[in-house]
Design an enzyme around this catalytic site. Structure first.
Site, short mmCIF file in Angstrom:
data_model
loop_
_atom_site.label_atom_id
_atom_site.label_comp_id
_atom_site.label_asym_id
_atom_site.label_seq_id
_atom_site.Cartn_x
_atom_site.Cartn_y
_atom_site.Cartn_z
N ASN A 33 0.84 -1.20 0.00
CA ASN A 33 0.00 0.00 0.00
C ASN A 33 0.88 1.25 0.00
O ASN A 33 1.83 1.35 0.77
CB ASN A 33 -0.91 -0.02 1.23
CG ASN A 33 -2.01 1.01 1.15
OD1 ASN A 33 -1.77 2.17 0.84
ND2 ASN A 33 -3.23 0.59 1.41
N GLN A 90 -13.41 -2.62 1.39
CA GLN A 90 -14.40 -1.56 1.44
C GLN A 90 -15.12 -1.61 0.10
O GLN A 90 -14.61 -1.13 -0.91
CB GLN A 90 -13.70 -0.22 1.68
CG GLN A 90 -13.02 -0.19 3.05
CD GLN A 90 -11.91 0.83 3.10
OE1 GLN A 90 -11.05 0.87 2.24
NE2 GLN A 90 -11.94 1.65 4.15
N HIS A 103 -10.42 -4.11 -4.30
CA HIS A 103 -9.12 -4.43 -3.72
C HIS A 103 -9.31 -4.81 -2.25
O HIS A 103 -10.26 -4.40 -1.60
CB HIS A 103 -8.14 -3.26 -3.86
CG HIS A 103 -8.59 -1.98 -3.25
ND1 HIS A 103 -9.54 -1.16 -3.84
CD2 HIS A 103 -8.22 -1.36 -2.10
CE1 HIS A 103 -9.72 -0.08 -3.08
NE2 HIS A 103 -8.93 -0.19 -2.01
N HIS A 105 -7.43 -5.11 1.52
CA HIS A 105 -6.34 -4.69 2.40
C HIS A 105 -5.96 -5.87 3.29
O HIS A 105 -6.83 -6.46 3.93
CB HIS A 105 -6.77 -3.52 3.29
CG HIS A 105 -7.12 -2.29 2.54
ND1 HIS A 105 -6.24 -1.25 2.39
CD2 HIS A 105 -8.26 -1.92 1.91
CE1 HIS A 105 -6.83 -0.29 1.69
NE2 HIS A 105 -8.05 -0.68 1.38
#
Length: 118
Positions: A33, A90, A103, A105
């Site tokens: 990230n 999310q 995506h 995390h």
């Protein structure tokens, strides 16, 4: 004249050069990230720009989740953590998604990183 070989993947408005990826597969890629919330914060991303998880094909979804699982194992080994990590998607703008592409995390849990969540 031959078509130039693409040397990046598109992630929403961001072009990520191959040098920033540590996994590149047919339907997904993984990268550290750019704004990590903890050391080892990794993203597994769909190569095809799909806004919502349910927009992925079955083939894309299988490769996506296998990659999430593999990355979690690598993070555990690389960062020498015992057993825990946060795995989060999310799914949509109202859920906090800032890049309009699916995506996941994966964030190593270091004990007190997210005590506010417990």
């Amino acid at each position: 004249m031959p078509k130039p070989i693409q040397q990046f993947v598109q992630f929403g408005p961001i072009q990520l050069p191959y040098s920033q990826l540590f996994i590149l597969r047919r339907h997904v890629f993984a990268t550290v990230n750019l704004k990590p919330v903890a050391p080892g914060h990794v993203l597994v991303c769909s190569k095809r720009p799909v806004k919502r998880l349910y927009d992925m094909t079955e083939v894309e979804a299988v490769e996506f989740w296998i990659t999430v699982q593999e990355v979690a194992k690598v993070i555990k080994y690389f960062h020498n953590f015992k057993t825990n990590c946060h795995v989060s998607i999310q799914d949509g703008m109202h859920a906090g998604q800032t890049i309009p592409s699916v995506h996941c995390h994966i964030i190593p849990y270091q004990g007190k990183d997210f005590d506010i969540l417990s």
